[in-house]
Design a protein around this motif. Sequence first.
Motif, mmCIF file in Angstrom:
data_model
loop_
_atom_site.group_PDB
_atom_site.id
_atom_site.type_symbol
_atom_site.label_atom_id
_atom_site.label_comp_id
_atom_site.label_asym_id
_atom_site.label_seq_id
_atom_site.Cartn_x
_atom_site.Cartn_y
_atom_site.Cartn_z
ATOM 1 N N THR A 51 0.810 -1.222 0.000
ATOM 2 C CA THR A 51 0.000 0.000 0.000
ATOM 3 C C THR A 51 0.843 1.272 0.000
ATOM 4 O O THR A 51 0.329 2.359 0.234
ATOM 5 C CB THR A 51 -0.921 0.013 1.235
ATOM 6 O OG1 THR A 51 -0.101 -0.106 2.418
ATOM 7 C CG2 THR A 51 -1.927 -1.136 1.176
ATOM 8 N N ASP A 103 -0.225 3.317 -3.401
ATOM 9 C CA ASP A 103 -1.663 3.477 -3.550
ATOM 10 C C ASP A 103 -2.360 2.519 -2.602
ATOM 11 O O ASP A 103 -1.985 1.341 -2.518
ATOM 12 C CB ASP A 103 -2.102 3.207 -4.996
ATOM 13 C CG ASP A 103 -3.493 3.738 -5.274
ATOM 14 O OD1 ASP A 103 -4.426 3.322 -4.574
ATOM 15 O OD2 ASP A 103 -3.648 4.567 -6.204
ATOM 16 N N TYR A 161 -5.299 1.262 -2.696
ATOM 17 C CA TYR A 161 -6.287 0.300 -3.210
ATOM 18 C C TYR A 161 -5.902 -0.367 -4.529
ATOM 19 O O TYR A 161 -6.599 -1.278 -4.972
ATOM 20 C CB TYR A 161 -7.642 1.004 -3.391
ATOM 21 C CG TYR A 161 -8.129 1.649 -2.132
ATOM 22 C CD1 TYR A 161 -8.610 0.886 -1.065
ATOM 23 C CD2 TYR A 161 -8.096 3.033 -1.984
ATOM 24 C CE1 TYR A 161 -9.042 1.478 0.106
ATOM 25 C CE2 TYR A 161 -8.534 3.637 -0.809
ATOM 26 C CZ TYR A 161 -9.006 2.862 0.228
ATOM 27 O OH TYR A 161 -9.438 3.455 1.392
ATOM 28 N N SER A 162 -4.837 0.080 -5.198
ATOM 29 C CA SER A 162 -4.500 -0.525 -6.487
ATOM 30 C C SER A 162 -2.994 -0.497 -6.695
ATOM 31 O O SER A 162 -2.279 0.239 -6.016
ATOM 32 C CB SER A 162 -5.189 0.246 -7.621
ATOM 33 O OG SER A 162 -4.711 1.581 -7.689
ATOM 34 N N PRO A 163 -2.472 -1.300 -7.637
ATOM 35 C CA PRO A 163 -1.040 -1.259 -7.950
ATOM 36 C C PRO A 163 -0.633 0.120 -8.449
ATOM 37 O O PRO A 163 -1.469 0.913 -8.902
ATOM 38 C CB PRO A 163 -0.901 -2.324 -9.051
ATOM 39 C CG PRO A 163 -2.067 -3.231 -8.871
ATOM 40 C CD PRO A 163 -3.188 -2.353 -8.387
ATOM 41 N N ASP A 216 1.173 3.363 -10.578
ATOM 42 C CA ASP A 216 1.223 3.825 -11.968
ATOM 43 C C ASP A 216 2.584 4.485 -12.193
ATOM 44 O O ASP A 216 2.734 5.696 -12.058
ATOM 45 C CB ASP A 216 0.107 4.837 -12.255
ATOM 46 C CG ASP A 216 -1.268 4.320 -11.846
ATOM 47 O OD1 ASP A 216 -1.492 3.106 -11.968
ATOM 48 O OD2 ASP A 216 -2.106 5.136 -11.400
ATOM 49 N N GLU A 265 -0.277 2.081 -15.998
ATOM 50 C CA GLU A 265 -1.271 2.008 -14.935
ATOM 51 C C GLU A 265 -1.320 0.623 -14.278
ATOM 52 O O GLU A 265 -1.223 -0.404 -14.941
ATOM 53 C CB GLU A 265 -2.658 2.361 -15.485
ATOM 54 C CG GLU A 265 -2.779 3.803 -15.965
ATOM 55 C CD GLU A 265 -4.184 4.135 -16.424
ATOM 56 O OE1 GLU A 265 -5.051 3.241 -16.374
ATOM 57 O OE2 GLU A 265 -4.416 5.288 -16.822
ATOM 58 N N ASP A 266 -1.490 0.660 -12.963
ATOM 59 C CA ASP A 266 -1.813 -0.523 -12.161
ATOM 60 C C ASP A 266 -0.876 -1.700 -12.417
ATOM 61 O O ASP A 266 -1.315 -2.815 -12.709
ATOM 62 C CB ASP A 266 -3.266 -0.960 -12.426
ATOM 63 C CG ASP A 266 -4.259 0.124 -12.053
ATOM 64 O OD1 ASP A 266 -3.928 0.962 -11.192
ATOM 65 O OD2 ASP A 266 -5.361 0.132 -12.625
ATOM 66 N N ASN A 267 0.447 -1.459 -12.281
ATOM 67 C CA ASN A 267 1.375 -2.552 -12.546
ATOM 68 C C ASN A 267 2.648 -2.367 -11.727
ATOM 69 O O ASN A 267 3.290 -1.315 -11.803
ATOM 70 C CB ASN A 267 1.724 -2.613 -14.034
ATOM 71 C CG ASN A 267 2.195 -3.992 -14.458
ATOM 72 O OD1 ASN A 267 2.929 -4.658 -13.737
ATOM 73 N ND2 ASN A 267 1.764 -4.421 -15.638
ATOM 74 N N TRP A 268 2.989 -3.386 -10.940
ATOM 75 C CA TRP A 268 4.228 -3.362 -10.175
ATOM 76 C C TRP A 268 5.446 -3.601 -11.065
ATOM 77 O O TRP A 268 6.576 -3.345 -10.659
ATOM 78 C CB TRP A 268 4.195 -4.419 -9.069
ATOM 79 C CG TRP A 268 3.356 -4.038 -7.898
ATOM 80 C CD1 TRP A 268 2.066 -4.407 -7.645
ATOM 81 C CD2 TRP A 268 3.743 -3.197 -6.808
ATOM 82 N NE1 TRP A 268 1.620 -3.851 -6.476
ATOM 83 C CE2 TRP A 268 2.629 -3.103 -5.922
ATOM 84 C CE3 TRP A 268 4.909 -2.509 -6.474
ATOM 85 C CZ2 TRP A 268 2.659 -2.356 -4.750
ATOM 86 C CZ3 TRP A 268 4.947 -1.762 -5.294
ATOM 87 C CH2 TRP A 268 3.828 -1.692 -4.450
ATOM 88 N N GLU A 316 5.664 7.675 -9.196
ATOM 89 C CA GLU A 316 4.343 7.050 -9.306
ATOM 90 C C GLU A 316 3.314 8.152 -9.475
ATOM 91 O O GLU A 316 3.209 9.058 -8.643
ATOM 92 C CB GLU A 316 4.043 6.221 -8.055
ATOM 93 C CG GLU A 316 2.937 5.196 -8.237
ATOM 94 C CD GLU A 316 1.562 5.763 -7.886
ATOM 95 O OE1 GLU A 316 0.545 5.224 -8.375
ATOM 96 O OE2 GLU A 316 1.511 6.736 -7.104
#
Length: 596
Positions: free
Chosen positions: A484, A487, A489-491, A493, A516-519, A545
């Motif tokens: 966390t 973010d 709630y999401s991976p 950006d 977006e949304d990717n580790w 990020e």
Amino acid sequence: MGTYKCCLIFKRRYRWTDAPPPEDVRSLFAQHSGGTATMGADGLRRYLESTGTDPDLDADAEAERLLDQIRQAQRVRVPRVGRPLLGIDDFHRFLFSDDLNPPLRRPQVHHDMAAPLSHYYVYTGHNSYLTGNQLSSDCSDVPIIKALQRGVRVIELDMWPNSAEDDINILHGRTLTTPVSLLKCLRSIKEYAFVASPYPVIITLEDHLPPELQDKVAKMVLEVFGNILYYPQEEHPKELPSPEDLKGRVLLSTKPPKEYLEAKAAGTIKDGDAEANPGKGGTDDDAAWGKEVPDFKTEIQFAKQEDDALDDDDEEEDEQQIQQHLAPQYKHLITIRAGKPKGGTTSDALKSDPNKVRRLSLSEQELAKAVVNHGTEIVRFTQRNLLRIYPKGTRITSSNYNPFIGWVHGAQMVAFNMQGYGRALWLMHGFYKANGACGYVKKPDFLMQSEPEVFDPKKQQPVKKILKVKVYMGDGWRMDFKQTHFDQYSPPDFYARVGIAGVPADSIMKKTKAIEDNWVPVWGEEFSFELTVPELALLRVEVHEYDMSEKDDFAGQTVLPVAELQPGIRAVALCDRKGNKYPNVKLLMRFEFESV
């Protein structure tokens, strides 16, 4: 249960990425494996030769060594008979290993170290004893130790009498900083001087002492350093020794001190920075992480709005006053003497005496004023003499300035607050990764030439090289940060910023799109940079990020000397804001050079 835990640790440490190898990696593998599904030592050797990796190494031996390290890191099962073979995923992991495939050439000294000290940039600290801000932080030997461990070669100490005036304290004069004893600092310097580099440590002394305490300093210095202390046999050497000649030695540099009682009565400030005025503001232009390093054209323009005359009345005194006020033994131990010829103009200050060498100190503001009309004089002065630049007194938060204004004019000692943070300090740390990170970087040849004319930093130079940088992907945040952190709630950006720090014509920053949304972001974007002075250029890399509603989060940075970059696909490890390397965070990048 024990085996199960071991497997978890193994997966976390060695599972480099979930993303497939980039197409460029697949093409390289096919090219050097002969189109087969596996690659052995011969193929890896061919790859190393094609990228020019460490050309002086035995390619076959290096290939075998790398294969052995890859096997150990990845627990590759090797048949009892035959050589180990690598698949495409193994090759990708090898390329993505900053230990096995770093962006810079192997960390060893490769510059000529036999020239006089004036031919080198030297990793230089300012107020090296401060633990934090310039007004109220503690004075300690701890930041001195940390600086030496990082490879800093110039340590600055401010010497003041203690309250009883029978001993010497180190502190930032007329501030609330708490003192540390000179003896403790000297002992720590001796213990840690050569842990990171064998090349000489220079102690610059800001001297606020009466002659009787100067004599005590001389005895302390001799007692602590003994035969590793270097000092000249002749009073006025015509040339400074070389870093090679001074390996394992400690030497002193100080400006001629004013008589202590006179200085005390007048309230003068040594070096322009011994006392900062809190009324001038406590926040500097690059104190926050988000501020860019000021372009030195802007700094020069700002300086032009001020008084053009250098305010050097608190600087070095002439040679006659040296003789009058220095304790005899103390004077004998000074290798690099600071001094300013009689006069008062900038041209006078920059006159070079063919019969002796000296050190001149200018504040960042004084330098910015001086380069407007005296740029080539500064370059000529620094061909034989040493020029030290120090931060302006209003940098209360221990921030720093753009170092390139000093470097491009040949200034050897661009002094920084090493206890501070921010992008300017990242540049300093990155610059001294060059030449095996030994703390000495040889100046470019063009700064040492006087024929047909001295280099003029104001003149626009032609483009010499083009650097192409491709940012493929990144990984490691999921291992080094909480889920966390970026973010709730999401991976994250992630996007990357890539650019050049150098002379104004070369300095630029570009950035990738945000994934977006990717580790494990995969960018696959290429950038091109035209370089007019590639010898001094630094490659800047940052990852952030993206945050739509708040300030973007910092996710790593590094600075690399362009002249040391190895071409080809490389793993680039990232560091935190303080310059400490993350355990796992890294980028996969490609570097290509084109001559013009």
